[in-house]
Design an enzyme around this catalytic site. Structure first.
Site, PDB file in Angstrom:
ATOM      1  N   GLN A 102      29.342  40.408 142.818  1.00 15.01           N
ATOM      2  CA  GLN A 102      28.996  39.297 141.928  1.00 15.01           C
ATOM      3  C   GLN A 102      28.220  38.190 142.616  1.00 15.01           C
ATOM      4  O   GLN A 102      27.578  37.383 141.939  1.00 15.01           O
ATOM      5  CB  GLN A 102      30.263  38.719 141.297  1.00 15.01           C
ATOM      6  CG  GLN A 102      31.152  37.965 142.281  1.00 15.01           C
ATOM      7  CD  GLN A 102      32.489  37.577 141.686  1.00 15.01           C
ATOM      8  OE1 GLN A 102      33.314  38.436 141.411  1.00 15.01           O
ATOM      9  NE2 GLN A 102      32.691  36.289 141.482  1.00 15.01           N
ATOM     10  N   HIS A 117      40.816  34.882 138.560  1.00 15.28           N
ATOM     11  CA  HIS A 117      39.918  35.966 138.949  1.00 15.28           C
ATOM     12  C   HIS A 117      40.209  37.192 138.081  1.00 15.28           C
ATOM     13  O   HIS A 117      41.370  37.510 137.850  1.00 15.28           O
ATOM     14  CB  HIS A 117      40.142  36.293 140.427  1.00 15.28           C
ATOM     15  CG  HIS A 117      39.150  37.252 141.014  1.00 15.28           C
ATOM     16  ND1 HIS A 117      37.794  37.098 140.880  1.00 15.28           N
ATOM     17  CD2 HIS A 117      39.321  38.389 141.744  1.00 15.28           C
ATOM     18  CE1 HIS A 117      37.169  38.098 141.500  1.00 15.28           C
ATOM     19  NE2 HIS A 117      38.071  38.893 142.030  1.00 15.28           N
ATOM     20  N   CYS A 119      33.053  37.116 137.767  1.00 16.06           N
ATOM     21  CA  CYS A 119      34.007  38.214 137.922  1.00 16.06           C
ATOM     22  C   CYS A 119      34.336  38.853 136.583  1.00 16.06           C
ATOM     23  O   CYS A 119      34.459  40.069 136.480  1.00 16.06           O
ATOM     24  CB  CYS A 119      35.291  37.714 138.580  1.00 16.06           C
ATOM     25  SG  CYS A 119      36.097  36.405 137.640  1.00 16.06           S
TER      26      CYS A 119
END
Ligand SMILES: *[C@@H]1O[C@H](CO)[C@@H](O)[C@H](O)[C@H]1NC(C)=O
Ligand SMILES: *[C@@H]1O[C@H](CO)[C@@H](O)[C@H](O)[C@H]1NC(C)=O
Ligand SMILES: *[C@@H]1O[C@H](CO)[C@@H](O)[C@H](O)[C@H]1NC(C)=O
Length: 335
Positions: free
Chosen positions: A135, A281, A141
């Site tokens: 990324q 995340h 993410c």
């Protein structure tokens, strides 16, 4: 209520990290040598002033890794692309907002009763998991978790392995409460693909790693979503069922400092939280198993194939570790 706030990505682990003591470490020649090798490996060049600053940070990280690896832990740490960065520095560079709340992902997944196989790995079942991607320095993410889950879903349903466009999600999925490089949620990205009528491929909509203008062309869409399965809050057993029977599952969790240096073994933490408002995340569970009595998830990350174990990590299963069961979902593809 569609008031799900954005899910922050890679860099949110900095929040709350104490600023490091400024006192200079005395660095030995072995440590200097290792830093120089690391610089070559990661193609780093610094001004001589910056070099000394980076060296200090690197050595501080290196010593943390060393101390951890000499202790009795279920996972090992190692140097990686993050090793010349201190928490305070990255905080200034990359931090945009607070960790966000993903508990508004409404569940519609009905769980069976099991029993389920003791282990599963979609990577070994066939060509069902695409290669690990990277990324870069963008809080995207959630787009990689989304494309990874849909790439697998399409492969499982049709036998075709596609590579789908994260950048389209970064640029175009705002109406579904996603925020490009500032975060988003896989469940909301699946909804976007469903109502947007598809997603283009990596080749026709390449990844830039920064916010840009939406360039979606419906006639170039190559993958479609028919429905979204949202797993019930904190029902980790339902995640097991979904991975065992249907598809890799997108989930979110709270990344803390030590996770950045993960190398191998089963990650476990006593410092992260288990609540949906702390996750920062998003990743993709592609399997699960058990090792020395510790059950774990097999998880695909989006920090490149050199991070962790070939881009993957194992994390303890069955304890809602770091809130990993807070907002899990997967797409039902239309093929
Ligand atoms: C390491 O930790 C495990 C689990 O906490 C424990 O069972 C074991 O006795 C420990 N080993 C040593 C050498 O401390
Ligand atoms: C997170 O969202 C849920 C549901 O919308 C809400 O009940 C809860 O108070 C929120 N938590 C925080 C810390 O905002
Ligand atoms: C799944 O979650 C998304 C995002 O939170 C939500 O928009 C959608 O309505 C949910 N789907 C179902 C079927 O409840």
């Amino acid at each position: 209520m569609r008031a799900v706030l954005p899910l922050l990505c890679a860099w949110a682990w900095l929040l709350g990290a104490p600023a490091r003591a400024a006192a200079a470490l005395s660095v030995n020649s072995l440590e200097k040598f290792h830093f120089k090798s690391w610089m070559v490996q990661h193609q780093k060049k610094y001004s001589s002033e910056e070099y000394h600053h980076r060296l200090q940070t690197f050595v501080s990280n290196w010593r943390k890794i060393d101390a951890h690896n000499n202790g009795n832990h279920t996972f090992k740490m190692a140097l990686n692309q993050f090793s010349d960065m201190s928490f305070a520095e990255i905080k200034q560079k990359y931090l945009w907002s607070e960790p966000q709340n993903c508990s508004a992902t409404k569940s519609n997944y009905l769980r069976g009763t099991g029993p389920y196989p003791t282990s599963m790995d979609w990577r070994k079942k066939g060509n069902f998991v695409s290669p690990v991607k990277n990324q870069g320095a963008c809080g995207s993410c959630w787009t990689f978790s989304t494309t990874g889950a849909l790439e697998s879903a399409v492969a499982i349903a049709s036998g075709k392995m596609l590579s789908l466009a994260e950048q389209q999600l970064v640029d175009c999925a705002q109406n579904f409460n996603n925020h490009g490089c500032q975060g988003g949620l896989p469940s909301q990205a699946f909804e976007y693909i469903l109502y947007n009528k598809g997603i283009m491929g990596e080749d026709t909509y390449p990844y830039l790693g920064k916010d840009s203008k939406c360039k979606f062309h419906p006639e170039k869409a190559i993958a479609f979503v028919k429905d979204v399965a949202n797993i019930t809050l904190n029902d980790e057993e339902a995640m097991v069922e979904a991975v065992a029977l249907y598809n890799p599952v997108s989930f979110a969790f709270e990344v803390t400092e030590d996770f950045m240096m993960y190398k191998s073994g089963v990650y476990s933490s006593t410092s992260c939280h288990k609540t949906p408002d702390k996750v920062n995340h998003a990743v993709l569970a592609v399997g699960y198993g058990e090792k020395n009595g510790i059950p774990y998830w097999i998880v695909k990350n989006s920090w490149g194939s050199h991070w962790g174990k070939d881009g993957y990590f194992l994390i303890e299963r069955g304890k809602n570790m770091c809130g990993l069961a807070a907002c899990a979902s997967y797409p039902i593809p239309q093929v």
